[in-house]
Design a protein around this motif. Structure first.
Motif, PDB file in Angstrom:
ATOM      1  N   ALA A   1      37.860  44.246  55.382  1.00 37.29           N
ATOM      2  CA  ALA A   1      39.420  44.468  55.371  1.00 37.29           C
ATOM      3  C   ALA A   1      39.595  46.047  55.808  1.00 37.29           C
ATOM      4  CB  ALA A   1      40.018  44.096  54.023  1.00 37.29           C
ATOM      5  N   LEU A   2      38.666  46.660  55.327  1.00 38.64           N
ATOM      6  CA  LEU A   2      38.812  47.993  55.547  1.00 38.64           C
ATOM      7  C   LEU A   2      38.583  48.452  56.992  1.00 38.64           C
ATOM      8  CD1 LEU A   2      39.507  51.036  54.552  1.00 38.64           C
ATOM      9  CD2 LEU A   2      37.046  51.331  54.244  1.00 38.64           C
ATOM     10  N   ASN A   3      37.593  47.953  57.509  1.00 40.85           N
ATOM     11  CA  ASN A   3      37.268  47.786  59.073  1.00 40.85           C
ATOM     12  C   ASN A   3      38.315  47.446  59.957  1.00 40.85           C
ATOM     13  OD1 ASN A   3      34.786  49.108  58.701  1.00 40.85           O
ATOM     14  ND2 ASN A   3      33.675  47.314  58.568  1.00 40.85           N
ATOM     15  N   GLU A   4      39.085  46.262  59.529  1.00 38.23           N
ATOM     16  CA  GLU A   4      39.953  45.560  60.152  1.00 38.23           C
ATOM     17  C   GLU A   4      41.122  46.709  60.258  1.00 38.23           C
ATOM     18  OE1 GLU A   4      38.619  40.952  59.163  1.00 38.23           O
ATOM     19  OE2 GLU A   4      40.694  41.965  58.303  1.00 38.23           O
ATOM     20  N   TRP A   5      41.647  47.293  59.155  1.00 33.49           N
ATOM     21  CA  TRP A   5      42.421  48.146  59.059  1.00 33.49           C
ATOM     22  C   TRP A   5      42.474  49.407  59.946  1.00 33.49           C
ATOM     23  CZ3 TRP A   5      42.961  53.291  57.880  1.00 33.49           C
ATOM     24  CH2 TRP A   5      44.144  53.759  57.331  1.00 33.49           C
TER      25      TRP A   5
END
Ligand code: PHE
Length: 337
Positions: free
Chosen positions: A17-21
């Motif tokens: 999710a952090l990468n997507e963010w």
């Protein structure tokens, strides 16, 4: 943008999710990058101000992203460590050890007994020549006793040995004229038998040979008694019955008392109380002479023992076929750990 991004960042709980963010707010197609590209359309006077704000926002978001990344990595590592913790209070899992096969076990035990009496241990070929398997043992080509042993022939001259007795000759030829000869030869032998509870087309014999000056029948009996007591206990009795082999004279078959004997119900000795375990005798003078020992000076005794028979008696196994079926229910009983 900054407020929205920071709020979203708070809820993020894993690396994915952090990468997507990061892609969404700082990536090539993000709103931020879009704004930087639009900067060219601004008045020159507005550019520095605008650029500076963009940079501040970007740096702020990068910093937050970095903090979050480190926090997540730390959390994930500690979760992994927790999962990998070894609970030393759990019961252990037992390793699967093999067991020595009962035939190998009996062979080793018998070897030990005879080593203690000064015998050498030797090995011989399972593919033998007619010469050693028969002729040198006083069984010429037309001898009727050859019918006693149904032979697997490979060619006219080559065969699967029907007994370990050829090693009597091979040993004497090698050692002659040294005395005493004291040798024990375990090995597999082959016969064209139908397999049943007491017969197998391949089984294990243990040959013994002693040659020297003044060797007598009583030495044979004493040696076998010693062996029987070592394997089966002080009270084991040995019974000699007259018999015939072309390579021994006189010859005797030897029985042991059935130590498994349950009287009426005994499956090991079939209610006879005795088990035949070997053939033996005084080495025939012709055999001594052919192998290089002067029969007017030397005498000797020999025996050929059935290892399976000994194991059947020792462990109470009623069917010889059980030795070759590799059934773990039988084999695992011989595990030592
Ligand atoms: N070779 C014989 C057999 O296989 C046994 C034996 C060995 C007899 C040595 C006498 C001497 O039956």
């Amino acid at each position: 943008i900054q407020t929205e991004a920071e709020t979203k960042l708070q809820d993020i709980a894993d690396t994915k999710a952090l990468n997507e963010w990061r892609v969404l707010y700082l990536g090539k197609k993000s709103e931020m990058t879009g704004l930087s590209k639009q900067m060219g359309q601004l008045e020159a006077s507005e550019k520095p101000q605008f650029g500076q704000s963009l940079n501040q926002v970007r740096q702020a978001l990068e910093a937050k992203w970095n903090d979050k990344r480190e926090a997540l990595a730390a959390a994930e590592q500690s979760a992994r460590l927790m999962a990998e913790t070894i609970d030393v209070t759990l019961p252990g899992r037992r390793a699967n050890f093999g067991a020595m096969h009962p035939i190998s076990k009996v062979i080793r035990e018998i070897e030990d007994v005879f080593l203690g009496m000064g015998f050498l241990i030797a090995d011989g070929p399972e593919v033998e020549t007619d010469k050693y398997n028969f002729e040198m043992l006083n069984l010429p080509k037309d001898h009727p006793a050859r019918d006693m042993q149904d032979t697997f022939y490979i060619t006219e001259e080559l065969l699967m040995r029907t007994h370990t007795s050829p090693m009597q000759v091979r040993t004497m030829e090698r050692l002659a004229p040294q005395v005493p000869v004291k040798v024990l030869v375990p090995g597999r032998v082959y016969r064209r038998d139908e397999d049943d509870a007491t017969h197998s087309h391949a089984f294990t014999q243990i040959e013994g040979l002693v040659v020297g000056e003044g060797i007598r029948m009583s030495d044979l009996k004493g040696t076998l008694e010693q062996f029987a007591r070592a394997l089966f206990g002080e009270h084991q009795q040995v019974r000699l019955r007259p018999s015939f082999f072309p390579f021994t004279e006189p010859s005797a078959e030897v029985d042991l008392i059935c130590v498994q004997c349950q009287g009426e119900g005994c499956r090991v000795c079939k209610q006879t109380g005795w088990i035949e375990i070997l053939g033996s005798g005084m080495v025939h003078p012709r055999v001594l002479d052919m192998a290089g020992y002067d029969s007017s000076r030397y005498t000797g005794f020999a025996f050929g023992m059935g290892a399976e028979r000994v194991a059947m008696l020792k462990y109470g196994i009623p069917d010889i076929r059980q030795f070759y079926q590799n059934d773990l229910r039988l084999l695992s009983q011989f595990a030592t750990i």
